[in-house]
Enzyme design. Structure first.
Site, PDB file in Angstrom:
ATOM      1  N   HIS A  24      38.966  46.045  34.115  1.00 42.58           N
ATOM      2  CA  HIS A  24      39.207  44.702  33.575  1.00 42.58           C
ATOM      3  C   HIS A  24      40.362  44.017  34.306  1.00 42.58           C
ATOM      4  O   HIS A  24      41.382  44.646  34.586  1.00 42.58           O
ATOM      5  CB  HIS A  24      39.564  44.773  32.089  1.00 42.58           C
ATOM      6  CG  HIS A  24      38.407  44.934  31.174  1.00 42.58           C
ATOM      7  ND1 HIS A  24      37.723  46.125  31.052  1.00 42.58           N
ATOM      8  CD2 HIS A  24      37.806  44.058  30.319  1.00 42.58           C
ATOM      9  CE1 HIS A  24      36.765  45.976  30.160  1.00 42.58           C
ATOM     10  NE2 HIS A  24      36.783  44.732  29.709  1.00 42.58           N
ATOM     11  N   ASN A  79      43.145  52.768  36.995  1.00 43.95           N
ATOM     12  CA  ASN A  79      42.730  52.025  35.801  1.00 43.95           C
ATOM     13  C   ASN A  79      43.298  52.651  34.533  1.00 43.95           C
ATOM     14  O   ASN A  79      43.841  51.952  33.662  1.00 43.95           O
ATOM     15  CB  ASN A  79      41.196  51.997  35.746  1.00 43.95           C
ATOM     16  CG  ASN A  79      40.650  51.029  34.714  1.00 43.95           C
ATOM     17  OD1 ASN A  79      41.390  50.345  34.020  1.00 43.95           O
ATOM     18  ND2 ASN A  79      39.337  50.979  34.600  1.00 43.95           N
TER      19      ASN A  79
END
Length: 212
Positions: free
Chosen positions: A48, A79
């Site tokens: 994201h 991440n």
């Protein structure tokens, strides 16, 4: 592609909606966006840019955060590790300040980056976030540029001025919010003592998150 939002204490206080976990192509991208299949067996997660955790205040915002246009290829250790720590730190700062603007995106140094999938999704060399607490003369801003790799360094090592992020990305941030004089002042400096980093969270990242 970059993603930005205004994150407020009021939003963070609302009950969290269920995480969507359903990745969709973005219908608003006329040229087409990446698809789930581009990431399969690529060695990269769908990372994201605007975090799902920032959108937990609203069902639609949560769903839209899972559009593939909000994803960028990220190594799992990045991440789940240093990027996650930065996302959680930003939420801390938004809660403490009442609200802040945050912009996230990829950084490319190579003219020929690695690509994955049929849609040739480019893999960034680094990622950035810039944050702005907009409070008149007391406004504060900071930038972060983090190499796309596992990191065991403290987040404070990646703290830079917004001007430096602008230099590396070619993007002019916050020009619509700040007059020229204020923009020049707060984007050219940052106060390391103002941005608080959790030592406990850093230790958790190094000991556990980096290995998940």
């Amino acid at each position: 592609r970059r993603s930005s939002d205004l994150l407020s204490r009021d939003q963070l206080r609302l009950p969290n909606v269920a995480r969507t976990n359903y990745f969709n192509p973005d219908p608003r991208i006329s040229t087409g966006s990446a698809v789930h299949g581009d990431y399969i067996q690529s060695g990269y997660t769908r990372g994201h840019l605007a975090p799902a955790g920032d959108m937990a205040f609203d069902k639609v915002a949560m769903e839209e955060s899972f559009y593939m246009s909000n994803m960028s290829p990220q190594l799992r250790a990045f991440n789940n590790g240093v990027w996650r720590e930065l996302e959680e730190s930003v939420r801390d700062w938004a809660f403490s300040a009442g609200a802040l603007y945050v912009v996230s995106g990829p950084v490319f140094y190579s003219p020929d980056p690695r690509q994955i999938g049929k849609n040739k999704v480019s893999v960034p060399d680094a990622f950035y976030k810039v944050v702005l607490i907009y409070d008149g003369k007391n406004s504060k801003a900071a930038g972060f540029i983090i190499p796309h790799a596992l990191s065991e360094k403290p987040l404070s090592d990646y703290l830079v001025t917004v001007d430096e992020v602008e230099r590396q990305t070619g993007i002019d941030f916050f020009y619509m919010l700040l007059d020229d004089q204020m923009e020049e002042k707060i984007e050219s400096e940052t106060d390391p003592g103002y941005w608080k980093f959790s030592e406990k969270r850093y230790r958790l990242r190094v000991s556990r998150w980096n290995k998940e």
